[in-house]
Write an enzyme that holds these catalytic residues in place. Sequence first.
Site, PDB file in Angstrom:
ATOM      1  N   ARG A 225       0.860  -1.183   0.000  1.00  0.00           N
ATOM      2  CA  ARG A 225       0.000   0.000   0.000  1.00  0.00           C
ATOM      3  C   ARG A 225       0.899   1.236   0.000  1.00  0.00           C
ATOM      4  NH1 ARG A 225      -3.536  -2.563  -1.735  1.00  0.00           N
ATOM      5  NH2 ARG A 225      -5.600  -2.972  -0.890  1.00  0.00           N
ATOM      6  N   HIS A 273      -1.197  -0.235  -9.931  1.00  0.00           N
ATOM      7  CA  HIS A 273      -1.925  -1.142  -9.036  1.00  0.00           C
ATOM      8  C   HIS A 273      -2.380  -2.404  -9.776  1.00  0.00           C
ATOM      9  CE1 HIS A 273      -4.346  -1.274  -5.046  1.00  0.00           C
ATOM     10  NE2 HIS A 273      -4.071  -2.508  -5.458  1.00  0.00           N
TER      11      HIS A 273
HETATM   12  N1  NAP Z   1      -0.905  -4.338  -5.267  1.00  0.00           N
HETATM   13  C1  NAP Z   1      -1.816  -5.274  -5.329  1.00  0.00           C
HETATM   14  O1  NAP Z   1      -2.314  -5.587  -6.412  1.00  0.00           O
HETATM   15  C2  NAP Z   1      -2.243  -5.972  -4.052  1.00  0.00           C
HETATM   16  C3  NAP Z   1      -3.043  -7.119  -4.157  1.00  0.00           C
HETATM   17  C4  NAP Z   1      -3.396  -7.770  -2.986  1.00  0.00           C
HETATM   18  C5  NAP Z   1      -2.967  -7.303  -1.750  1.00  0.00           C
HETATM   19  N2  NAP Z   1      -2.192  -6.190  -1.686  1.00  0.00           N
HETATM   20  C6  NAP Z   1      -1.729  -5.694  -0.373  1.00  0.00           C
HETATM   21  O2  NAP Z   1      -0.948  -6.696   0.262  1.00  0.00           O
HETATM   22  C7  NAP Z   1      -1.248  -6.676   1.654  1.00  0.00           C
HETATM   23  C8  NAP Z   1      -0.828  -7.976   2.305  1.00  0.00           C
HETATM   24  O3  NAP Z   1      -1.723  -9.005   1.932  1.00  0.00           O
HETATM   25  P1  NAP Z   1      -1.704 -10.442   2.662  1.00  0.00           P
HETATM   26  O4  NAP Z   1      -2.809 -11.236   2.076  1.00  0.00           O
HETATM   27  O5  NAP Z   1      -0.331 -11.013   2.638  1.00  0.00           O
HETATM   28  O6  NAP Z   1      -2.048  -9.994   4.160  1.00  0.00           O
HETATM   29  P2  NAP Z   1      -1.923 -10.841   5.493  1.00  0.00           P
HETATM   30  O7  NAP Z   1      -1.966 -12.293   5.194  1.00  0.00           O
HETATM   31  O8  NAP Z   1      -2.901 -10.286   6.442  1.00  0.00           O
HETATM   32  O9  NAP Z   1      -0.434 -10.531   5.987  1.00  0.00           O
HETATM   33  C9  NAP Z   1      -0.075  -9.301   6.515  1.00  0.00           C
HETATM   34  C10 NAP Z   1       1.343  -9.415   7.066  1.00  0.00           C
HETATM   35  O10 NAP Z   1       1.727  -8.113   7.546  1.00  0.00           O
HETATM   36  C11 NAP Z   1       2.182  -8.262   8.890  1.00  0.00           C
HETATM   37  N3  NAP Z   1       1.913  -7.047   9.687  1.00  0.00           N
HETATM   38  C12 NAP Z   1       0.732  -6.427   9.907  1.00  0.00           C
HETATM   39  N4  NAP Z   1       0.895  -5.371  10.730  1.00  0.00           N
HETATM   40  C13 NAP Z   1       2.217  -5.342  11.030  1.00  0.00           C
HETATM   41  C14 NAP Z   1       3.013  -4.502  11.849  1.00  0.00           C
HETATM   42  N5  NAP Z   1       2.472  -3.463  12.536  1.00  0.00           N
HETATM   43  N6  NAP Z   1       4.336  -4.753  11.940  1.00  0.00           N
HETATM   44  C15 NAP Z   1       4.885  -5.801  11.276  1.00  0.00           C
HETATM   45  N7  NAP Z   1       4.192  -6.644  10.495  1.00  0.00           N
HETATM   46  C16 NAP Z   1       2.871  -6.414  10.373  1.00  0.00           C
HETATM   47  C17 NAP Z   1       1.402  -9.427   9.458  1.00  0.00           C
HETATM   48  O11 NAP Z   1       2.060  -9.905  10.613  1.00  0.00           O
HETATM   49  P3  NAP Z   1       1.505 -11.195  11.403  1.00  0.00           P
HETATM   50  O12 NAP Z   1       1.825 -12.354  10.500  1.00  0.00           O
HETATM   51  O13 NAP Z   1       2.300 -11.216  12.637  1.00  0.00           O
HETATM   52  O14 NAP Z   1       0.033 -10.995  11.576  1.00  0.00           O
HETATM   53  C18 NAP Z   1       1.430 -10.376   8.257  1.00  0.00           C
HETATM   54  O15 NAP Z   1       2.639 -11.083   8.214  1.00  0.00           O
HETATM   55  C19 NAP Z   1      -2.740  -6.369   1.669  1.00  0.00           C
HETATM   56  O16 NAP Z   1      -3.146  -5.851   2.929  1.00  0.00           O
HETATM   57  C20 NAP Z   1      -2.872  -5.353   0.576  1.00  0.00           C
HETATM   58  O17 NAP Z   1      -2.665  -4.066   1.126  1.00  0.00           O
HETATM   59  C21 NAP Z   1      -1.838  -5.506  -2.809  1.00  0.00           C
END
Ligand code: NAP
Length: 310
Positions: A225, A273
């Site tokens: 993001r 994006h």
């Molecule tokens: N550009 C694009 O096309 C696209 C597409 C899809 C998603 N995204 C982005 O990718 C993000 C991640 O997706 P995901 O499915 O991998 O999410 P997820 O499974 O919820 O994983 C989020 C990760 O971030 C970590 N995290 C959250 N808050 C944190 C903090 N304060 N300090 C350190 N680590 C932290 C979490 O830690 P824990 O494991 O300890 O909970 C987890 O490892 C989405 O939220 C979205 O913004 C972008």
Amino acid sequence: MTLTVLFAASDANWAEYAAPLRAALDEAGLSARLTRDADPAEVDFIVYTPSSPAQDFAPFTRCKAVLSLWAGVERIVGNPTLTQPLCRMVDPGLTEGMVEWVVGHALRHHLGMDRHIVNPGRVWDPVCPPLARERPIAMLGMGELGTACARALSALNFPVTGWSRSPKTVDGIPCLHGSAGLDQALSQAQIVVTLLPKTPETENTLNVRTLALLPDGAVILNPGRGALIDDEALLAALDAGKVGHATLDVFRMEPLPQDHPFWAHPRVTVTPHIAADTRAYSASRVIAGNIRRAVAGEALLHLVDRGRGY
Ligand SMILES: NC(=O)c1ccc[n+]([C@@H]2O[C@H](COP(=O)([O-])OP(=O)(O)OC[C@H]3O[C@@H](n4cnc5c(N)ncnc54)[C@H](OP(=O)(O)O)[C@@H]3O)[C@@H](O)[C@H]2O)c1
């Protein structure tokens, strides 16, 4: 009993999802009416994107879950009218796409592909890149997407260090957490990938202080993001050569405004994006599977923790 599933998203989403979602609901053995318009009091499940006309969830008194088509839920998680369970999207197709985007852009910078593709002329300039095993990568965020990308990069021999909010064990990938862990991961990373959700805690994770920890010339890939990075701090770090290149897929404002300095900066690549789209066929099965679970009294998958914001 026939379920009412409200598809609360844009016309374009409907055109893409109507057929695969109907097929997935049938395949899951559910008797369901998939509709874009229903009496809120009769809706059992809502399929949602931020473009949804439904932003007040209070009238949906029978609704058992709001099922997001997006992985990032920052635009709905704080909605005070939302009392129903919220599930984010974990879609195998989306994950596959993200792995391809991250690996592709990491290899671009690792191999120095621009040297030859954007060739300045007939210059025989034999610079051999190091091996992947000599190029440490920090994966900020070790959730669904970060872990899949870390594994793919690690399979190519990149030494990947993961960083997340909570401690984690992933085979072959050392994982750190906490602010000391972040500093350690960044101080050795020649490539940094940011795959964190947008929350108040993750905003400006890369800022003046943390960017200064990077080895000179490090590359940043941000498909997470826009708010994860302080734009001004990044531009200053690029100008100073601290950051060698930033490949950015997400921005604080999208579309990225025409006059934003990222467009013109010679060491910034903007992608609009597109790192990883939710894929209608696989995502529809995820949605239908979760509805089937709820109907069977099983726990919903990919439930968002409102307190954490993701
Ligand atoms: N550009 C694009 O096309 C696209 C597409 C899809 C998603 N995204 C982005 O990718 C993000 C991640 O997706 P995901 O499915 O991998 O999410 P997820 O499974 O919820 O994983 C989020 C990760 O971030 C970590 N995290 C959250 N808050 C944190 C903090 N304060 N300090 C350190 N680590 C932290 C979490 O830690 P824990 O494991 O300890 O909970 C987890 O490892 C989405 O939220 C979205 O913004 C972008």
